[in-house]
Design an enzyme around this catalytic site. Sequence first.
Site, mmCIF file in Angstrom:
data_model
loop_
_atom_site.group_PDB
_atom_site.id
_atom_site.type_symbol
_atom_site.label_atom_id
_atom_site.label_comp_id
_atom_site.label_asym_id
_atom_site.label_seq_id
_atom_site.Cartn_x
_atom_site.Cartn_y
_atom_site.Cartn_z
ATOM 1 N N GLU A 134 -59.128 23.381 -17.912
ATOM 2 C CA GLU A 134 -58.724 23.825 -16.564
ATOM 3 C C GLU A 134 -57.310 24.399 -16.551
ATOM 4 O O GLU A 134 -56.887 24.987 -15.567
ATOM 5 C CB GLU A 134 -58.863 22.675 -15.554
ATOM 6 C CG GLU A 134 -57.805 21.583 -15.608
ATOM 7 C CD GLU A 134 -58.016 20.570 -16.739
ATOM 8 O OE1 GLU A 134 -58.844 20.809 -17.632
ATOM 9 O OE2 GLU A 134 -57.309 19.541 -16.718
ATOM 10 N N CYS A 178 -59.990 14.865 -20.810
ATOM 11 C CA CYS A 178 -58.844 14.028 -21.181
ATOM 12 C C CYS A 178 -58.950 12.627 -20.553
ATOM 13 O O CYS A 178 -59.820 11.867 -20.956
ATOM 14 C CB CYS A 178 -57.554 14.754 -20.818
ATOM 15 S SG CYS A 178 -56.169 14.180 -21.800
ATOM 16 N N ILE A 204 -52.656 17.159 -23.936
ATOM 17 C CA ILE A 204 -51.484 16.549 -23.298
ATOM 18 C C ILE A 204 -51.633 15.029 -23.360
ATOM 19 O O ILE A 204 -52.496 14.463 -22.674
ATOM 20 C CB ILE A 204 -51.347 17.010 -21.831
ATOM 21 C CG1 ILE A 204 -51.261 18.538 -21.765
ATOM 22 C CG2 ILE A 204 -50.112 16.360 -21.192
ATOM 23 C CD1 ILE A 204 -51.333 19.094 -20.359
ATOM 24 N N ARG A 205 -50.829 14.402 -24.202
ATOM 25 C CA ARG A 205 -50.975 12.948 -24.444
ATOM 26 C C ARG A 205 -52.463 12.600 -24.515
ATOM 27 O O ARG A 205 -52.956 11.690 -23.850
ATOM 28 C CB ARG A 205 -50.288 12.135 -23.353
ATOM 29 C CG ARG A 205 -48.781 12.183 -23.458
ATOM 30 C CD ARG A 205 -48.126 11.159 -22.576
ATOM 31 N NE ARG A 205 -48.447 9.828 -23.043
ATOM 32 C CZ ARG A 205 -48.472 8.737 -22.257
ATOM 33 N NH1 ARG A 205 -48.197 8.843 -20.985
ATOM 34 N NH2 ARG A 205 -48.740 7.570 -22.757
ATOM 35 N N HIS A 250 -57.795 20.154 -22.103
ATOM 36 C CA HIS A 250 -57.755 20.573 -20.693
ATOM 37 C C HIS A 250 -58.172 22.032 -20.480
ATOM 38 O O HIS A 250 -57.297 22.894 -20.274
ATOM 39 C CB HIS A 250 -56.325 20.441 -20.160
ATOM 40 C CG HIS A 250 -55.870 19.048 -19.951
ATOM 41 N ND1 HIS A 250 -56.026 18.375 -18.760
ATOM 42 C CD2 HIS A 250 -55.247 18.190 -20.775
ATOM 43 C CE1 HIS A 250 -55.519 17.173 -18.856
ATOM 44 N NE2 HIS A 250 -55.034 17.028 -20.076
ATOM 45 N N ARG A 293 -56.874 6.143 -26.931
ATOM 46 C CA ARG A 293 -55.934 6.746 -25.971
ATOM 47 C C ARG A 293 -54.630 7.128 -26.680
ATOM 48 O O ARG A 293 -54.211 6.479 -27.617
ATOM 49 C CB ARG A 293 -55.627 5.764 -24.844
ATOM 50 C CG ARG A 293 -56.792 5.597 -23.895
ATOM 51 C CD ARG A 293 -56.417 4.671 -22.752
ATOM 52 N NE ARG A 293 -55.289 5.198 -21.997
ATOM 53 C CZ ARG A 293 -54.642 4.500 -21.071
ATOM 54 N NH1 ARG A 293 -55.005 3.273 -20.788
ATOM 55 N NH2 ARG A 293 -53.646 5.037 -20.413
ATOM 56 N N GLY A 297 -55.363 13.215 -16.368
ATOM 57 C CA GLY A 297 -54.349 12.525 -15.572
ATOM 58 C C GLY A 297 -54.000 11.256 -16.324
ATOM 59 O O GLY A 297 -53.704 11.292 -17.502
ATOM 60 N N GLU A 298 -54.121 10.139 -15.649
ATOM 61 C CA GLU A 298 -53.847 8.845 -16.284
ATOM 62 C C GLU A 298 -55.082 7.982 -16.040
ATOM 63 O O GLU A 298 -55.390 7.636 -14.894
ATOM 64 C CB GLU A 298 -52.586 8.272 -15.640
ATOM 65 C CG GLU A 298 -51.826 7.271 -16.457
ATOM 66 C CD GLU A 298 -51.579 7.663 -17.904
ATOM 67 O OE1 GLU A 298 -52.045 6.894 -18.779
ATOM 68 O OE2 GLU A 298 -50.948 8.698 -18.171
ATOM 69 N N SER A 299 -55.786 7.660 -17.107
ATOM 70 C CA SER A 299 -57.097 7.016 -16.935
ATOM 71 C C SER A 299 -57.008 5.638 -16.271
ATOM 72 O O SER A 299 -57.900 5.254 -15.518
ATOM 73 C CB SER A 299 -57.821 6.919 -18.278
ATOM 74 O OG SER A 299 -57.067 6.169 -19.200
HETATM 75 N N1 GLN Z 1 -52.721 9.685 -21.712
HETATM 76 C C1 GLN Z 1 -53.645 9.715 -20.613
HETATM 77 C C2 GLN Z 1 -54.501 8.451 -20.591
HETATM 78 O O1 GLN Z 1 -54.509 7.720 -21.514
HETATM 79 C C3 GLN Z 1 -54.516 10.939 -20.665
HETATM 80 C C4 GLN Z 1 -53.671 12.184 -20.593
HETATM 81 C C5 GLN Z 1 -54.334 13.349 -19.910
HETATM 82 O O2 GLN Z 1 -55.313 13.225 -19.191
HETATM 83 N N2 GLN Z 1 -53.731 14.496 -20.067
HETATM 84 O O3 GLN Z 1 -55.146 8.200 -19.649
#
Ligand code: GLN
Length: 200
Positions: free
Chosen positions: A179, A80, A140-141, A177, A106, A49-51
């Site tokens: 999942e 991630c 993913i990113r 990921h 990141r 997600g977004e940490s």
């Molecule tokens: N870019 C997100 C972060 O820095 C991580 C991306 C992800 O969990 N798919 O938190």
Amino acid sequence: MKKMNIGVLALQGSFSEHMAALSRLGVRAQKVRLPHHLANVDGLIIPGGESTTIGKLAVDFGLLDELKAFGRSQPVWGTCAGAIFLSKDAQRQQPLLSLMDITVERNAFGRQIASFETDIDFPALSRVSANQTPFHAIFIRAPLIESVEKGAEVLATLPDGRIVAAQQDHLLATAFHPELTEDDRVHRYFLFMVEKALEA
Ligand code: GLN
């Protein structure tokens, strides 16, 4: 043996996909949003997600210290953003669990080429599966695990040697990921870690 119960941190990100993967494996799972939800879980998955968001929500929900205490002795797997949250060093100011001796970078693959998929060697998976094929990993990113320190060890790298999975005792971090794929081998590897912790 005690039937295991896996918690999935459900503050933000791909928690539903982890719940679905566990359900496909016939494993009991529950969402964790509040400190008391940790009481009956034997292992915890922190999704992607977004940490920064996951960290801030963990602080707001009064979970940060509880998660730290849980992860000191019980299995935790971060995918991630979850791997970033588990780390001791994300090279920026943000709430972290600081449980794993890894330094992460990141968004290591930049924004334009934010997502890619590639096959990686993940030798430890042979402990839970006869399937020896590479693991199809979705990034993913994604972060990179820039370095592993102290007791942390490298589990998987990209073909050029950059680290994308690491383990430190009962803690597991993957930059990708699992999942989001049908391949359940990394989930099974984490369940194997939980089983070992329950036997100990
Ligand atoms: N870019 C997100 C972060 O820095 C991580 C991306 C992800 O969990 N798919 O938190």
